[in-house]
Design an enzyme around this catalytic site. Structure first.
Site, PDB file in Angstrom:
ATOM      1  N   SER A 141     -51.841   9.337  -5.886  1.00 43.82           N
ATOM      2  CA  SER A 141     -52.575   9.902  -4.762  1.00 43.82           C
ATOM      3  C   SER A 141     -51.717  10.829  -3.921  1.00 43.82           C
ATOM      4  O   SER A 141     -52.236  11.535  -3.054  1.00 43.82           O
ATOM      5  CB  SER A 141     -53.112   8.778  -3.869  1.00 43.82           C
ATOM      6  N   HIS A 164     -57.158  11.491 -10.085  1.00 40.67           N
ATOM      7  CA  HIS A 164     -57.052  10.657  -8.890  1.00 40.67           C
ATOM      8  C   HIS A 164     -58.391  10.021  -8.567  1.00 40.67           C
ATOM      9  O   HIS A 164     -59.286  10.658  -8.012  1.00 40.67           O
ATOM     10  CB  HIS A 164     -56.553  11.492  -7.700  1.00 40.67           C
ATOM     11  N   GLU A 176     -60.527  13.406  -8.283  1.00 44.94           N
ATOM     12  CA  GLU A 176     -59.829  14.683  -8.196  1.00 44.94           C
ATOM     13  C   GLU A 176     -59.117  14.936  -9.522  1.00 44.94           C
ATOM     14  O   GLU A 176     -58.307  14.118  -9.960  1.00 44.94           O
ATOM     15  CB  GLU A 176     -58.819  14.675  -7.051  1.00 44.94           C
ATOM     16  N   ASN A 214     -56.641  13.674   0.507  1.00 45.60           N
ATOM     17  CA  ASN A 214     -55.547  13.163   1.338  1.00 45.60           C
ATOM     18  C   ASN A 214     -54.903  14.254   2.184  1.00 45.60           C
ATOM     19  O   ASN A 214     -54.386  13.981   3.271  1.00 45.60           O
ATOM     20  CB  ASN A 214     -54.500  12.475   0.468  1.00 45.60           C
TER      21      ASN A 214
END
Length: 310
Positions: A141, A164, A176, A214
């Site tokens: 991540s 991800h 992702e 993120n």
């Protein structure tokens, strides 16, 4: 332009059928979730961990998770519920021998500890045993996909991507798909097709710190913590403001506790120290409040205590 071509290519039958056998290395909550979802959508899965005890826990986790799904799908039919769970689990093999587990895999997904050296060592040990067409993927991540793949030879790096997934994997729709610097377009297309084939929605992005989610979420959470440190408002009032004023389903402190305060600290510390384009950025400067909570073992939901008590 690249994203469009990847989507177009991923819709072809040859790509959709390219990945049938999946090896997932790491039987924790993320790895177990990935294995469960892949098996649910008829893939043959081998889940790998260091001990049989760890794998038994993984199987129990999947069994309970699938039982919840089955209860929703077949509310009044206990026989159908059991058949559903047994059918999915029949496609999941458990292994403590990584070299054997990956020997016939079309895709290997790594879901182990968030430590780049450990990940690099794992992939180096797997490469001699995977088929020459096997796609390698990390579920990281926060770490650079290209940096994880860097010690591998060029041909292997061309088959290396990020996948991800989000926690909890069975419920969260997004994956992702991270394009490493040297990944071939057909490899990315196959990764996108796999994500779609297991009922998820792919978002393709470049290999940049935090990818998409993120990179946007961490500054938001860190700014909320700094509001608390400056005594602008309480954690509860900040959460209430963002839920009722911005329409967010969770406030930033609820989200921090759910993600894990140690995880957040690890990511932001790493970005502030040496992430390209983020090194020294005040957005990710160390937080006294966050450091104090982590030092006290208040890590969030998983420890029973974080910004809130559970």
């Amino acid at each position: 332009m690249i994203y469009t071509s990847v989507r177009a290519f991923s819709s072809t039958r040859s790509v959709q059928s390219a990945i049938r056998r999946v090896a997932v290395v790491g039987g924790g909550q993320m790895g177990s979730g990935i294995a469960q979802v892949a098996a649910t959508f008829k893939h043959s899965v081998t889940l790998v961990d260091v001990s049989q005890e760890a794998l038994d826990k993984s199987r129990t986790y999947m069994q309970k998770s699938l039982a919840r799904v089955a209860k929703k799908k077949f509310a009044d039919d206990a026989t159908a519920q059991k058949h559903f769970v047994d059918d999915v689990l029949s496609r999941v093999s458990l292994s403590t021998t990584p070299s054997k587990a990956v020997s016939d895999a079309d895709l290997v997904v790594e879901a182990i500890v968030e430590n780049i050296k450990v990940k690099q060592e794992l992939f180096a040990s797997l490469v001699p045993h995977v088929p020459s067409t096997c796609i390698l993927a990390s579920n990281t991540s926060s770490l650079s996909i290209s940096n994880i793949a860097e010690p591998l030879d060029a041909q292997v790096r061309s088959r290396f991507v990020g996948l991800h997934f989000f926690n909890p994997v069975p419920q969260m729709k997004l994956v992702e798909v991270v394009r490493s610097n040297e990944a071939h377009e057909d490899v990315v297309a196959k990764a996108v097709a796999f994500v779609e084939a297991i009922g998820k929605s792919p978002a393709v992005c470049k290999d940049t710190p935090g990818f998409i989610v993120n990179r946007l979420l961490l500054p938001y959470m860190m700014e909320a913590i700094r509001l608390l440190e400056r005594d602008v408002a309480s954690a509860r009032d900040i959460d209430t403001a963002m839920k009722l004023g911005a329409g967010y389903p969770m406030g930033p402190f609820e989200l921090c506790d759910y993600v894990g305060l140690d995880t957040i600290k690890y990511i932001v510390d790493g970005w502030h120290k040496d992430a390209p384009g983020l090194k020294g950025n005040d957005l990710f400067a160390p937080s006294t409040k966050l450091n104090d909570l982590v030092a006290k073992g208040r890590l969030g939901v998983k420890s029973g205590h974080g910004f809130y008590d559970y």
